[in-house]
Motif scaffolding. Structure first.
Motif, PDB file in Angstrom:
ATOM      1  N   LEU A  66       0.826  -1.214   0.000  1.00  0.00           N
ATOM      2  CA  LEU A  66       0.000   0.000   0.000  1.00  0.00           C
ATOM      3  C   LEU A  66       0.857   1.260   0.000  1.00  0.00           C
ATOM      4  CD1 LEU A  66      -2.748   1.426   0.194  1.00  0.00           C
ATOM      5  CD2 LEU A  66      -2.559   1.231   2.692  1.00  0.00           C
ATOM      6  N   THR A  67       1.806   1.341   0.921  1.00  0.00           N
ATOM      7  CA  THR A  67       2.570   2.580   1.103  1.00  0.00           C
ATOM      8  C   THR A  67       3.906   2.577   0.371  1.00  0.00           C
ATOM      9  OG1 THR A  67       3.664   1.753   3.097  1.00  0.00           O
ATOM     10  CG2 THR A  67       1.538   2.853   3.382  1.00  0.00           C
ATOM     11  N   GLY A 102      -9.213   5.203   4.902  1.00  0.00           N
ATOM     12  CA  GLY A 102      -8.130   4.713   5.747  1.00  0.00           C
ATOM     13  C   GLY A 102      -6.840   4.543   4.971  1.00  0.00           C
ATOM     14  N   ASP A 103      -6.948   4.011   3.745  1.00  0.00           N
ATOM     15  CA  ASP A 103      -5.754   3.854   2.910  1.00  0.00           C
ATOM     16  C   ASP A 103      -5.136   5.207   2.578  1.00  0.00           C
ATOM     17  OD1 ASP A 103      -6.168   1.168   2.983  1.00  0.00           O
ATOM     18  OD2 ASP A 103      -6.938   0.993   0.932  1.00  0.00           O
ATOM     19  N   ALA A 104      -5.992   6.195   2.344  1.00  0.00           N
ATOM     20  CA  ALA A 104      -5.476   7.541   2.038  1.00  0.00           C
ATOM     21  C   ALA A 104      -4.691   8.097   3.218  1.00  0.00           C
ATOM     22  CB  ALA A 104      -6.632   8.469   1.682  1.00  0.00           C
ATOM     23  N   LEU A 105      -5.177   7.872   4.436  1.00  0.00           N
ATOM     24  CA  LEU A 105      -4.448   8.320   5.627  1.00  0.00           C
ATOM     25  C   LEU A 105      -3.107   7.617   5.742  1.00  0.00           C
ATOM     26  CD1 LEU A 105      -7.041   8.679   8.527  1.00  0.00           C
ATOM     27  CD2 LEU A 105      -5.821  10.477   7.328  1.00  0.00           C
ATOM     28  N   LEU A 106      -3.097   6.311   5.512  1.00  0.00           N
ATOM     29  CA  LEU A 106      -1.852   5.545   5.635  1.00  0.00           C
ATOM     30  C   LEU A 106      -0.815   6.019   4.612  1.00  0.00           C
ATOM     31  CD1 LEU A 106      -3.344   1.981   6.186  1.00  0.00           C
ATOM     32  CD2 LEU A 106      -2.187   3.390   7.887  1.00  0.00           C
ATOM     33  N   CYS A 107      -1.237   6.221   3.388  1.00  0.00           N
ATOM     34  CA  CYS A 107      -0.303   6.665   2.348  1.00  0.00           C
ATOM     35  C   CYS A 107       0.209   8.071   2.649  1.00  0.00           C
ATOM     36  CB  CYS A 107      -0.976   6.625   0.978  1.00  0.00           C
ATOM     37  SG  CYS A 107      -1.315   4.942   0.382  1.00  0.00           S
ATOM     38  N   ALA A 108      -0.683   8.947   3.103  1.00  0.00           N
ATOM     39  CA  ALA A 108      -0.253  10.307   3.456  1.00  0.00           C
ATOM     40  C   ALA A 108       0.721  10.269   4.620  1.00  0.00           C
ATOM     41  CB  ALA A 108      -1.470  11.160   3.805  1.00  0.00           C
ATOM     42  N   ALA A 109       0.433   9.424   5.609  1.00  0.00           N
ATOM     43  CA  ALA A 109       1.344   9.306   6.753  1.00  0.00           C
ATOM     44  C   ALA A 109       2.712   8.828   6.301  1.00  0.00           C
ATOM     45  CB  ALA A 109       0.754   8.361   7.786  1.00  0.00           C
ATOM     46  N   ALA A 110       2.745   7.825   5.423  1.00  0.00           N
ATOM     47  CA  ALA A 110       4.025   7.311   4.929  1.00  0.00           C
ATOM     48  C   ALA A 110       4.814   8.410   4.217  1.00  0.00           C
ATOM     49  CB  ALA A 110       3.777   6.135   3.986  1.00  0.00           C
ATOM     50  N   VAL A 154      12.327   3.841   7.367  1.00  0.00           N
ATOM     51  CA  VAL A 154      10.951   3.823   7.866  1.00  0.00           C
ATOM     52  C   VAL A 154      10.233   2.615   7.285  1.00  0.00           C
ATOM     53  CG1 VAL A 154      10.220   5.410   6.027  1.00  0.00           C
ATOM     54  CG2 VAL A 154       8.749   5.047   8.012  1.00  0.00           C
ATOM     55  N   GLY A 155       9.472   1.944   8.113  1.00  0.00           N
ATOM     56  CA  GLY A 155       8.705   0.794   7.665  1.00  0.00           C
ATOM     57  C   GLY A 155       7.319   0.810   8.280  1.00  0.00           C
ATOM     58  N   ARG A 156       6.404   0.123   7.627  1.00  0.00           N
ATOM     59  CA  ARG A 156       5.052  -0.054   8.167  1.00  0.00           C
ATOM     60  C   ARG A 156       4.982  -1.434   8.794  1.00  0.00           C
ATOM     61  NH1 ARG A 156      -0.464  -1.076   4.812  1.00  0.00           N
ATOM     62  NH2 ARG A 156      -1.928  -1.019   6.553  1.00  0.00           N
ATOM     63  N   LEU A 157       4.690  -1.476  10.085  1.00  0.00           N
ATOM     64  CA  LEU A 157       4.642  -2.748  10.786  1.00  0.00           C
ATOM     65  C   LEU A 157       3.360  -3.503  10.478  1.00  0.00           C
ATOM     66  CD1 LEU A 157       6.126  -1.851  14.282  1.00  0.00           C
ATOM     67  CD2 LEU A 157       7.274  -2.815  12.290  1.00  0.00           C
ATOM     68  N   SER A 158       2.228  -2.841  10.679  1.00  0.00           N
ATOM     69  CA  SER A 158       0.920  -3.424  10.384  1.00  0.00           C
ATOM     70  C   SER A 158      -0.119  -2.371  10.688  1.00  0.00           C
ATOM     71  CB  SER A 158       0.656  -4.672  11.246  1.00  0.00           C
ATOM     72  OG  SER A 158       0.604  -4.324  12.618  1.00  0.00           O
ATOM     73  N   GLY A 159      -1.280  -2.504  10.056  1.00  0.00           N
ATOM     74  CA  GLY A 159      -2.350  -1.568  10.349  1.00  0.00           C
ATOM     75  C   GLY A 159      -1.875  -0.132  10.251  1.00  0.00           C
ATOM     76  N   ASP A 160      -2.030   0.603  11.374  1.00  0.00           N
ATOM     77  CA  ASP A 160      -1.626   2.012  11.397  1.00  0.00           C
ATOM     78  C   ASP A 160      -0.367   2.229  12.224  1.00  0.00           C
ATOM     79  OD1 ASP A 160      -2.844   1.373  13.771  1.00  0.00           O
ATOM     80  OD2 ASP A 160      -3.843   3.296  14.021  1.00  0.00           O
ATOM     81  N   GLU A 161       0.482   1.200  12.299  1.00  0.00           N
ATOM     82  CA  GLU A 161       1.719   1.297  13.070  1.00  0.00           C
ATOM     83  C   GLU A 161       2.922   1.387  12.141  1.00  0.00           C
ATOM     84  OE1 GLU A 161       2.060  -1.884  15.830  1.00  0.00           O
ATOM     85  OE2 GLU A 161       0.110  -1.535  16.756  1.00  0.00           O
ATOM     86  N   PHE A 162       3.813   2.344  12.443  1.00  0.00           N
ATOM     87  CA  PHE A 162       5.031   2.554  11.658  1.00  0.00           C
ATOM     88  C   PHE A 162       6.237   2.520  12.593  1.00  0.00           C
ATOM     89  CE2 PHE A 162       1.528   4.572   9.500  1.00  0.00           C
ATOM     90  CZ  PHE A 162       1.736   4.325   8.156  1.00  0.00           C
ATOM     91  N   LEU A 163       7.394   2.298  12.012  1.00  0.00           N
ATOM     92  CA  LEU A 163       8.631   2.258  12.786  1.00  0.00           C
ATOM     93  C   LEU A 163       9.716   2.995  12.020  1.00  0.00           C
ATOM     94  CD1 LEU A 163       9.683   0.914  15.443  1.00  0.00           C
ATOM     95  CD2 LEU A 163      10.673  -0.860  13.989  1.00  0.00           C
TER      96      LEU A 163
END
Length: 613
Positions: free
Chosen positions: A177-178, A222-230, A243-252
């Motif tokens: 996705l991101t 929700g996908d739009a929020l995740l992509c914008a956050a990334a 930077v990585g996406r762990l799952s759902g709305d969690e990033f590291l």
């Protein structure tokens, strides 16, 4: 020696060649075997898999020629790829104007004849050739050309398989996705970075209110929020940060080389600020925000998994205490997580050693009646409270234990404690020390079991008791969402056979009154937070008064728990409470201590619950 002209789609061809990521790689058995087979079947001493790069030809496999690459302007194959549909045959290079003065012909290689078949991609581009060469002039018949074409298709198929595997590997390490690295990749990067023993800061990120947006606006929002956050996280980082996406709305986020907490905090705050604001979607703004947790290596933790869990714990603290901000971890957080892991391991070893769970014990706390005679309140029930200890971690308080255990472990502990509690009360009754009921607490996981009523009935029967000797306590929070109608019917059936049903911690849930309609009850337990504010907060007194009035109007008894002072006891009695429980009268006790306490009551050596007016 004129160089070969460039194919008309040379830029696209080179881009496709790069997509295979095969140039300058180590030899591979599959390709080596194919060139050996080509040489044997054609009777030629030399065979090559040649890939034509921008300014060179590079050999993925080579037999009979002590070279790994040559300049492109000397390559026979640079001419062969000009017509991808045809094999190129040069019977005698010394008589061909294109190659007569080629150093590969006039020099030590002494090439005289050449047959090359283009290696075609699914896109229609020629990457290079599978070719055979000889040091004497020769012309190949149609069968030999056809054989080499078959082998060339095999080479192309292997190259395509290699590209497909590489793409699959890349996808396996990428969040689709991101476009960020995924959990596996970012955790691998963390492990690699910490293995180098260099300073590192780790930022755990969780979007605020993401579930609410996803549920209200749909998955596309929700996908739009995740992509914008990334995108915003990437823009806030330094070169070299990961930077990585762990799952759902969690990033590291990994910040290599950051050793000072202040510097790491500044970057984390910059990320947090970038994540605050709105994201346009379908003509309306979506609210974006995040809470962040920061941990440093080696100050806070020295192992990748522990550092990750420490940052995550800091992020959860940010959620609780400074939503939308950054919370920093400490070594104490890591130590607490290490203890939690040690407790979980010890519990699992305990459970594996014996189904009865050797470290589990039960403490029983008396519940006394206000309605007893003037000198002493009767013990109407004994609440069973779980305790657990282990030689490796010692005794673990319930408040620390249960959040660590999770559902499955709590189920094992609950079952073991109930067996012990039922056996203990059966022994007390047989000894003539009490006729009190045993009050059993059911956790959320236990209430959710479809066969919990049957399991309870079997345990009661195995202890030699009847259901009339049992109270079943369920909190309103547990009852709220987790109980099916079938389970409610089963619990109601137990009540019909004599068991009493008690709603525990009344007044602390999200919808206490509605729970009074879901299950036929016998009693409410008033939460200790109301009891312990009696005499200091008039609102608590009014809440107790209203609860007692409501309960009695419904035919229910009221138990006040957490009674610690004489004043509280007197006020509760005057307000109409039926029973009381608390340290004023008795703490939770193991069986031997409870036996002594019950015997001492006869002589008046323990605190009695006096009738007050």
């Amino acid at each position: 020696m004129p160089p070969a002209p460039l194919p008309p789609t040379e830029a696209e061809r080179l881009a496709v060649l790069r997509s295979y990521a095969v140039l300058d790689t180590e030899g591979e058995v599959a390709f080596d075997e194919l060139v050996a087979l080509a040489a044997r079947l054609t009777g030629c001493p030399m065979a090559l898999i040649s890939l034509v790069d921008a300014d060179r030809q590079w050999f993925k496999a080579c037999l009979g020629l002590d070279l790994r690459e040559t300049p492109r302007d000397r390559a026979f194959c640079a001419h062969a790829i000009l017509d991808p549909t045809q094999a190129l045959e040069v019977p005698d290079a010394t008589r061909d104007a294109r190659f007569a003065d080629n150093p590969l012909v006039t020099g030590p290689a002494a090439i005289r004849s050449y047959l090359g078949v283009p290696l075609l991609t699914p896109e229609g581009h020629a990457l290079g050739t599978l070719c055979v060469l000889d040091r004497v002039p020769r012309r190949h018949d149609a069968t030999t050309v056809e054989t080499l074409q078959v082998l060339a298709r095999a080479v192309a198929a292997n190259l395509e398989l290699r590209r497909g595997l590489r793409r699959a590997s890349g996808l396996a390490m990428t969040d689709p996705l991101t476009g960020l690295t995924n959990r596996c990749a970012v955790q691998a990067a963390l492990a690699e970075a910490m293995a180098q023993s260099r300073p590192l800061a780790l930022v755990a990120i969780d979007l605020d209110n993401f579930k609410e947006v996803n549920d209200a606006e749909g998955h596309a929002a929700g996908d739009a929020l995740l992509c914008a956050a990334a995108d915003r996280i990437r823009a806030a980082l330094r070169p070299g940060d990961v930077v990585g996406r762990l799952s759902g709305d969690e990033f590291l986020v990994l910040l290599p080389g950051v050793a000072e907490r202040e510097a790491a905090l500044a970057i984390a705050q910059r990320i947090g600020a970038a994540l605050q604001g709105f994201v346009p979607h379908a003509g309306r703004p979506l609210r974006l925000g995040a809470s962040l947790g920061l941990a440093l290596a080696p100050q806070d933790a020295e192992e990748p998994e522990l550092l990750l869990r420490t940052a995550d714990e800091a992020m959860r603290r940010a959620k609780r205490e400074c939503r939308g901000g950054v919370a920093t971890a400490t070594r104490a957080d890591a130590d607490q997580l290490l203890r939690a892991a040690a407790i979980a391991r010890a519990f699992d070893s305990d459970a594996a050693a014996d189904e009865a769970l050797p470290g589990a014990t039960v403490h029983l706390q008396p519940i006394l009646s206000f309605a007893a005679h003037a000198e002493a309140g009767a013990v109407v029930a004994l609440e069973a409270l779980a305790r657990w200890s282990h030689p490796d971690v010692g005794a673990v308080p319930p408040a620390e234990l249960f959040p660590i255990l999770g559902t499955d472990r709590a189920l094992r502990l609950g079952s073991a404690v109930r067996r012990r509690a039922l056996a203990a009360v059966a022994a007390l009754r047989q000894a003539g020390l009490t006729n009190a009921r045993v009050s059993l607490n059911l956790s959320a996981g236990e209430v959710a079991l479809s066969d919990i009523a049957l399991h309870l009935a079997d345990q009661v029967e195995a202890a030699g008791l009847s259901l009339r000797a049992v109270e079943i306590e369920i909190t309103e929070e547990v009852l709220l969402d987790r109980v099916s109608d079938r389970t409610l019917d089963q619990l109601a059936a137990l009540r019909g056979r004599g068991a009493r049903l008690v709603l525990d911690d009344f007044g602390t849930g999200n919808s206490g009154l509605s729970q009074l309609l879901r299950l036929p009850l016998d009693s409410l337990k008033l939460d200790k937070r109301f009891v312990q504010r009696l005499g200091t907060d008039h609102r608590a007194e009014e809440i107790v008064r209203a609860t007692v009035s409501l309960a009695h109007g419904l035919g229910l008894e009221v138990v006040a728990e957490g009674v610690e002072t004489e004043r509280q006891a007197a006020m509760l009695h005057n307000l109409g409470c039926d029973h009381a429980q608390g340290f004023l009268f008795a703490r939770p006790m193991p069986l031997a201590a409870l036996e002594d306490w019950l015997r001492a009551r006869v002589t008046g050596k323990v605190k009695q619950l006096r009738k007050v007016s």
